[in-house]
Scaffold this active site. Structure first.
Site, short mmCIF file in Angstrom:
data_model
loop_
_atom_site.label_atom_id
_atom_site.label_comp_id
_atom_site.label_asym_id
_atom_site.label_seq_id
_atom_site.Cartn_x
_atom_site.Cartn_y
_atom_site.Cartn_z
N ALA A 101 -26.19 9.17 91.67
CA ALA A 101 -24.89 8.58 91.34
C ALA A 101 -23.82 8.98 92.35
O ALA A 101 -22.98 8.17 92.76
CB ALA A 101 -24.47 9.03 89.94
N ALA A 102 -23.83 10.26 92.78
CA ALA A 102 -22.79 10.74 93.69
C ALA A 102 -22.93 10.10 95.07
O ALA A 102 -21.96 9.57 95.63
CB ALA A 102 -22.86 12.26 93.79
N GLU A 113 -21.23 13.29 71.34
CA GLU A 113 -22.08 14.43 71.72
C GLU A 113 -21.32 15.72 71.47
O GLU A 113 -20.12 15.69 71.18
CB GLU A 113 -22.48 14.31 73.21
CG GLU A 113 -23.43 13.14 73.46
CD GLU A 113 -23.82 12.97 74.91
OE1 GLU A 113 -23.11 13.46 75.80
OE2 GLU A 113 -24.85 12.33 75.16
N ARG A 117 -22.52 23.12 74.20
CA ARG A 117 -23.93 23.46 74.46
C ARG A 117 -24.23 24.94 74.55
O ARG A 117 -25.29 25.38 74.11
CB ARG A 117 -24.31 22.87 75.82
CG ARG A 117 -24.74 21.50 75.67
CD ARG A 117 -25.14 20.93 76.98
NE ARG A 117 -25.20 19.51 76.74
CZ ARG A 117 -25.26 18.60 77.66
NH1 ARG A 117 -25.26 18.95 78.92
NH2 ARG A 117 -25.31 17.34 77.34
N HIS A 171 -30.62 22.94 82.34
CA HIS A 171 -30.30 21.52 82.37
C HIS A 171 -29.34 21.13 83.50
O HIS A 171 -29.47 20.06 84.08
CB HIS A 171 -29.66 21.14 81.03
CG HIS A 171 -29.30 19.70 80.88
ND1 HIS A 171 -30.23 18.69 80.91
CD2 HIS A 171 -28.10 19.10 80.68
CE1 HIS A 171 -29.63 17.52 80.74
NE2 HIS A 171 -28.34 17.74 80.62
N ARG A 228 -20.32 22.90 81.18
CA ARG A 228 -19.97 21.47 81.28
C ARG A 228 -19.98 20.80 79.91
O ARG A 228 -20.92 20.99 79.12
CB ARG A 228 -20.97 20.77 82.20
CG ARG A 228 -20.82 19.27 82.18
CD ARG A 228 -21.69 18.63 83.21
NE ARG A 228 -23.09 18.66 82.91
CZ ARG A 228 -23.74 17.74 82.18
NH1 ARG A 228 -23.07 16.71 81.66
NH2 ARG A 228 -25.03 17.83 81.99
N LEU A 250 -22.10 12.64 85.11
CA LEU A 250 -22.17 11.36 85.83
C LEU A 250 -20.75 10.93 86.18
O LEU A 250 -20.49 10.44 87.28
CB LEU A 250 -22.86 10.31 84.96
CG LEU A 250 -24.38 10.48 84.82
CD1 LEU A 250 -24.94 9.52 83.77
CD2 LEU A 250 -25.08 10.23 86.16
#
Ligand code: FAD
Ligand code: SIN
Length: 528
Positions: free
Chosen positions: A12-13, A110, A285, A346, A381, A387
């Protein structure tokens, strides 16, 4: 090859940056292995953006800062959050078929998000995004996509034919995987978009190539890195002895999934997250992963259960069609029974330090995406902000390169790769063994719960392996495995050094020796 701009990475980057630059410049995109081999294609949950009238930028900014345990740079968080709706519009223009609900996008939820704000394509958002970006880049006459190029090191002033020794970056040396030859690709400007270093851990949701190559290359060339101790562990990776890295998206918890103690143990069936945090399964998380780790160690479990079988079967199949099919193939029907899950590495929150334009410390070098430390994620994060960071910083870096194009000179003549190491090694087994060893001790000593003693043990092993690999690297012809091993070791070293520097517990860094959080949040910055 020569280009105006070289981009290392086709996720994506990298592709966002390429598409924005290609309006006027010739861009060469290099990828290790296949074009869709990075994490982007594997993303499940989606992309966070304020798209609902009941939500605000302020909410998204607060949620990001709370998840990041105050280590985020507020300026960066505002910069990204405010550009998120535009990023989604741009993806829709590129043909990403986001799920809708009537005339609006369907938004899922989320952990750590106070509102529904995740735009998604079922439970396989990344695949659709990657395909749309690759298609657009393929069709662009100014973009050359070159797969099968494992970049080894940045070309700097040291490699100029007329040695200048400056830190100016002029491109990369890359192993052409098909021919085994090393090529010098040169450009006015180089952009690293090479993803994270997740594979430094034994259990990780990240693809095979996430070996921290860009971070290691930038560090060796003289760029600072930040907050490398902040490695994120996703709470729910499938526990299966054969399939080791199937992520069970956080959206399963967002849509009502509960974490429970499995049968056969004290408290069987107990939903334990409310005992740890008022936000229960939707806490950030780091908190959920640590709670699972705690229960696993307390009760001697192999895994905990993630249960969404109380929801109607059509709801579960409708929201998670890919995960449903994958689990069914493994004999688990998530509409009727719980899923065994464990935490796994992750995401790499730290990385190459960049500013709001994606500039690194080195002239001529930009960096974008998971390989960077932009200030967005802080100590942890927030789900689905990654993304988003790739799209926002890809456009920001491209815009800065275009604005300052006149100041970027063409590369001077460059030394070819040193071909004195012509011997092929017959000891490939050593490389494999070292890969396994690093990943195992990083998991055991530098995981979810750390201590100074464990970190020092890891550091000792890293030193020994570094000596061995440096000797090996100096003697033999390079292969992708050897290049990755060198970078894995470099990344492991940066993670452990950063973890030893942080004498507190914050976000993803939890150490038994310093369990408290200091009043002032400070970045861990390593200077080469
Ligand atoms: P990547 O997509 O990883 O691309 C890296 C590129 O660099 C690849 O093309 C690779 O070949 C190339 N490369 C690497 N080293 C070299 C080298 N030496 N030479 C040449 N090329 C090289 N984030 C979200 O926001 N939402 C989600 O739902 C989500 N789900 C996820 C699910 C999974 C299973 C995983 C693993 C991650 C998920 N993430 C999610 C995180 C997110 O997918 C990544 O952070 C993001 O895709 C990173 O994009 P990138 O372009 O920086 O790197
Ligand atoms: C997931 O779908 O749980 C992953 C989302 C993310 O990593 O942001």
């Amino acid at each position: 090859m020569k280009a105006d701009v070289i981009i290392v990475g086709s996720g994506a980057a990298g592709l966002t940056t390429a598409l924005a630059l290609a309006q006027t410049l010739k861009v060469l995109v290099l990828a290790k292995g296949a074009l869709s081999g990075g994490s982007t294609a594997w993303a499940q949950g989606g992309i966070a953006a304020v798209l609902d009238s009941s939500d605000t930028f302020e909410n998204h900014i607060d949620d990001t800062m709370v998840a990041g345990a105050g280590l985020n740079r507020r300026e960066t968080v505002e910069f990204v959050v405010e550009r998120a709706p535009h990023a989604i519009e741009r993806l829709i223009e590129l043909g990403v078929p986001f799920n809708t609900h009537g005339n609006t996008l369907h938004l899922t939820r989320e952990g750590g998000h106070s509102h529904r704000r995740i735009a998604h394509v079922d439970d396989a958002t990344g695949w659709s995004v990657q395909q749309a970006l690759v298609k657009a880049a393929h069709n662009h006459p100014n973009i050359t996509l070159l797969a099968g190029q494992t970049c080894i090191d940045l070309i700097t002033g040291q490699h100029e034919l007329r040695y200048s020794g400056s830190g100016r970056v002029w491109g990369v040396y890359a192993l052409d995987e098909a021919s085994g030859q090393v090529w010098a690709h040169t450009a006015h400007v180089t952009v690293l978009a090479s993803g994270g270093a997740g594979r430094v851990y034994q259990f990780s949701t990240a693809p095979r190539g996430a070996t921290g190559d860009g971070i290691a290359m930038a560090w060796r060339a003289g760029a600072r890195v930040g907050n490398m101790e902040m490695m994120q562990f996703h709470p729910t990776c499938l526990y299966n002895l054969d399939v080791k890295n199937l992520l069970i998206t956080e959206a399963v918890r967002g849509e009502g999934g509960e974490l429970k103690i499995p049968p056969g143990y004290p408290g069987a069936g107990h939903r334990f997250m409310p005992d740890f945090d008022a936000r229960a399964e939707l806490a950030p998380r780091d908190i959920v992963a640590r709670a699972i780790d705690h229960e696993i160690k307390r009760l001697g479990l192999d895994y905990v259960h993630l249960d969404i079988s109380h929801k109607p079967p059509e709801f579960v199949r409708g929201h998670f069609p890919n995960i449903y099919e994958k689990l069914l193939a493994l004999g688990i029907d998530m509409t009727r029974e719980p899923i065994p899950v464990v935490p796994a590495q992750h995401y790499t929150c730290g990385g190459i330090i960049i500013d709001l334009a994606g500039r690194t410390d080195l002239p001529g070098l930009y960096a974008v995406g998971e390989c960077t430390e932009s200030g967005l994620h802080g100590a942890n994060r927030l789900a689905s902000n990654s993304l988003l960071e790739c799209f926002v910083f890809g456009e920001a870096a491209a815009s800065d390169i275009l604005d300052y194009w006149d100041s970027y000179a063409a590369p001077p003549p460059i030394l070819p790769w040193d071909e004195s190491r012509v011997t092929s090694s017959d000891e490939e087994v050593i490389i494999k063994q070292n890969w396994t060893e690093i990943r195992r001790f990083m998991w055991n000593y530098v995981g979810i719960v750390r201590s100074t003693k464990r970190l020092e043990r890891a550091q000792h092993r890293i030193r020994m392996l570094t000596e061995e690999v440096t000797e090996y690297y100096g003697q033999f012809r390079v292969t992708t495995d050897l290049i990755e091993l060198r970078n894995l070791l470099q990344s492991a070293d940066l993670i452990v050094r950063s973890a030893l520097k942080r004498q507190e517990s914050r976000g993803l860094h939890y150490t038994l020796d310093y369990p408290d959080t200091l009043a002032e949040a400070k970045d861990t910055v390593l200077v080469p």
